[in-house]
Design an enzyme around this catalytic site. Sequence first.
Site, PDB file in Angstrom:
ATOM      1  N   CYS A   1       7.532   1.970   5.850  1.00  0.00           N
ATOM      2  CA  CYS A   1       6.278   2.196   6.585  1.00  0.00           C
ATOM      3  C   CYS A   1       6.095   3.621   7.103  1.00  0.00           C
ATOM      4  CB  CYS A   1       6.175   1.202   7.747  1.00  0.00           C
ATOM      5  SG  CYS A   1       5.944  -0.484   7.163  1.00  0.00           S
TER       6      CYS A   1
ATOM      7  N   LYS B   1      -3.175   0.867  13.712  1.00  0.00           N
ATOM      8  CA  LYS B   1      -1.893   0.696  13.006  1.00  0.00           C
ATOM      9  C   LYS B   1      -1.271   2.057  12.653  1.00  0.00           C
ATOM     10  CE  LYS B   1       1.488  -0.881  10.635  1.00  0.00           C
ATOM     11  NZ  LYS B   1       2.633  -1.519  11.244  1.00  0.00           N
TER      12      LYS B   1
ATOM     13  N   THR C   1       0.870  -1.188   0.000  1.00  0.00           N
ATOM     14  CA  THR C   1       0.000   0.000   0.000  1.00  0.00           C
ATOM     15  C   THR C   1       0.903   1.234   0.000  1.00  0.00           C
ATOM     16  OG1 THR C   1      -0.151  -0.237   2.424  1.00  0.00           O
ATOM     17  CG2 THR C   1      -2.005  -1.027   1.143  1.00  0.00           C
TER      18      THR C   1
HETATM   19  P1  NAD Z   1       6.075  -5.881  -0.470  1.00  0.00           P
HETATM   20  O1  NAD Z   1       6.097  -4.903  -1.575  1.00  0.00           O
HETATM   21  O2  NAD Z   1       7.352  -6.449   0.045  1.00  0.00           O
HETATM   22  O3  NAD Z   1       5.153  -7.115  -0.860  1.00  0.00           O
HETATM   23  C1  NAD Z   1       3.918  -7.012  -1.493  1.00  0.00           C
HETATM   24  C2  NAD Z   1       3.780  -8.203  -2.459  1.00  0.00           C
HETATM   25  O4  NAD Z   1       2.443  -8.283  -2.934  1.00  0.00           O
HETATM   26  C3  NAD Z   1       4.668  -8.112  -3.691  1.00  0.00           C
HETATM   27  O5  NAD Z   1       5.498  -9.262  -3.765  1.00  0.00           O
HETATM   28  C4  NAD Z   1       3.673  -8.068  -4.863  1.00  0.00           C
HETATM   29  O6  NAD Z   1       4.143  -8.730  -6.011  1.00  0.00           O
HETATM   30  C5  NAD Z   1       2.478  -8.779  -4.260  1.00  0.00           C
HETATM   31  N1  NAD Z   1       1.180  -8.518  -4.874  1.00  0.00           N
HETATM   32  C6  NAD Z   1       0.623  -7.320  -5.185  1.00  0.00           C
HETATM   33  N2  NAD Z   1      -0.604  -7.512  -5.726  1.00  0.00           N
HETATM   34  C7  NAD Z   1      -0.833  -8.841  -5.743  1.00  0.00           C
HETATM   35  C8  NAD Z   1      -1.919  -9.661  -6.160  1.00  0.00           C
HETATM   36  N3  NAD Z   1      -3.046  -9.146  -6.668  1.00  0.00           N
HETATM   37  N4  NAD Z   1      -1.798 -11.003  -6.045  1.00  0.00           N
HETATM   38  C9  NAD Z   1      -0.678 -11.541  -5.532  1.00  0.00           C
HETATM   39  N5  NAD Z   1       0.379 -10.821  -5.109  1.00  0.00           N
HETATM   40  C10 NAD Z   1       0.292  -9.491  -5.208  1.00  0.00           C
HETATM   41  O7  NAD Z   1       5.274  -5.167   0.723  1.00  0.00           O
HETATM   42  P2  NAD Z   1       5.455  -5.398   2.311  1.00  0.00           P
HETATM   43  O8  NAD Z   1       6.605  -4.626   2.799  1.00  0.00           O
HETATM   44  O9  NAD Z   1       5.342  -6.848   2.603  1.00  0.00           O
HETATM   45  O10 NAD Z   1       4.137  -4.659   2.831  1.00  0.00           O
HETATM   46  C11 NAD Z   1       2.851  -5.219   2.665  1.00  0.00           C
HETATM   47  C12 NAD Z   1       1.875  -4.444   3.534  1.00  0.00           C
HETATM   48  O11 NAD Z   1       2.216  -4.649   4.909  1.00  0.00           O
HETATM   49  C13 NAD Z   1       1.890  -2.934   3.327  1.00  0.00           C
HETATM   50  O12 NAD Z   1       0.594  -2.435   3.478  1.00  0.00           O
HETATM   51  C14 NAD Z   1       2.773  -2.424   4.450  1.00  0.00           C
HETATM   52  O13 NAD Z   1       2.470  -1.110   4.822  1.00  0.00           O
HETATM   53  C15 NAD Z   1       2.416  -3.389   5.566  1.00  0.00           C
HETATM   54  N6  NAD Z   1       3.461  -3.556   6.582  1.00  0.00           N
HETATM   55  C16 NAD Z   1       4.754  -3.675   6.206  1.00  0.00           C
HETATM   56  C17 NAD Z   1       5.745  -3.873   7.175  1.00  0.00           C
HETATM   57  C18 NAD Z   1       7.200  -3.990   6.772  1.00  0.00           C
HETATM   58  O14 NAD Z   1       8.043  -3.922   7.669  1.00  0.00           O
HETATM   59  N7  NAD Z   1       7.524  -4.165   5.512  1.00  0.00           N
HETATM   60  C19 NAD Z   1       5.385  -3.977   8.520  1.00  0.00           C
HETATM   61  C20 NAD Z   1       4.038  -3.876   8.867  1.00  0.00           C
HETATM   62  C21 NAD Z   1       3.073  -3.679   7.882  1.00  0.00           C
END
Ligand code: NAD
Length: 441
Positions: free
Chosen positions: A264, A208, A86
Amino acid sequence: MRIAMIGTGYVGLVSGACFSDFGHEVVCVDKDARKIELLESGVMPIYEPGLAELVASNVRAGRLSFTTDLTAGVKDADAVFIAVGTPSRRGDGHADLSYVFAAAEEIGRALTKPSVIVTKSTVPVGTGDEVERILRDVAPDSGAKVVSNPEFLREGAAIADFKRPDRVVVGSEDEEATRVMREIYRPLSLNQSAPILFTGRRTAELIKYAANAFLAVKITFINEIADLCEQVGADVQEVARGIGSDNRIGPKFLHAGPGYGGSCFPKDTLALMKTAADNETPLRIVEATVQVNESRKRAMGRKVIKAMGGDARDKTVAVLGLTFKPNTDDMRDAPSLSIIAALQDAGAKVRAYDPEGTEQAKTMLNGVEFCPNPYVAAEGADALVIVTEWDEFRALDLGRVAKILKQPVLIDLRNIYPRSEAERAGLRLTSVGKRSSAAAR
Ligand code: NAD
């Protein structure tokens, strides 16, 4: 429980691997075929300590699998988690929910039973309502329920955070969905390692953002106190210890540094501001935090230039640490990006070393020479800057560093080294929120 994890990134992969380690049957889905190929051949697409072993053992046990086929992954799942990105929407800073909504639509088409659909992605208040609406449109008879379960793990310590969280937050408006979520997280309550807070869905979504904004405020507060310390001859680490031992304040997130970054805090503070503005309740403290943090990152570039004598032209700066924090390869919104840009704009050449972030950094930085270790980076440079506090930078051979640098200038933006130690090695030290060697003369 059968779980489908949609999105196999930093959050989805860790969450999926940990759920499978709890004993659930998990399918991790991603549309990035390369990621799934790597995972199927036992290679981790990201760097996270302990992840490769956790994934391997659960794959071996037959509880964890990977696919690009969302329909197959969702089929028969009791719960479908949405863990897609996101990011900030261009222009207004609002969270770009296109990936979440696209995933919801695909999930709706693939549902074969009344699964619980769980948003684990960080999403603004009201997103659950919209996901529910999409599911109703696409699959009116599915009986699917939408729950919010924001994730609080920190990259670099993600597995421990997931398995021993301070709390789990579940926002649910439905009894049966609540029961399923209780069952999924039961291993955590069995060993009493985490309270599970059940709230309304909108409340969970807001928790969050409020948590991340509060942490961003705390970091930014100590950073401003650090600036004041430099002006008045006080020591920010001692101030942090002094205030942090008050239980009402607590010692964490009181480390002065180059400003927060990462995937984040920057985007989540912006998204919260947008939600607040849309609801005519501006959050002025968060607004000030965002502004102060943004200007701080480039100010760190000026701090480096000042330590080199005020002119960066034709100077070479060695940068240690590029990722936004240690123990991750994540370069998203890392302070190093702004610091390096400020140095390059002022005419400096930059050499850099990072233990895990080089591959991502190469796609985001131009004109930087990447080095295989800290000493190659430092050789003949006019200054050495520690930007990220990787463990391997905590025990540098400072005597050797002093000899190989052209000028014996160390800028420690993480306050790893005491001034006495640096000076003993023959280095002039500039820290954050403390008296620097130059000022001492
Ligand atoms: P990321 O970019 O590492 O991973 C997202 C994945 O989703 C990608 O691999 C992408 O290819 C896949 N994707 C997108 N659309 C898709 C679909 N329709 N079908 C299948 N796969 C799909 O992101 P992230 O860092 O894991 O973050 C994910 C969410 O978690 C975000 O909202 C972020 O704010 C939240 N978050 C992240 C963290 C962190 O430390 N990274 C911690 C807490 C919350």
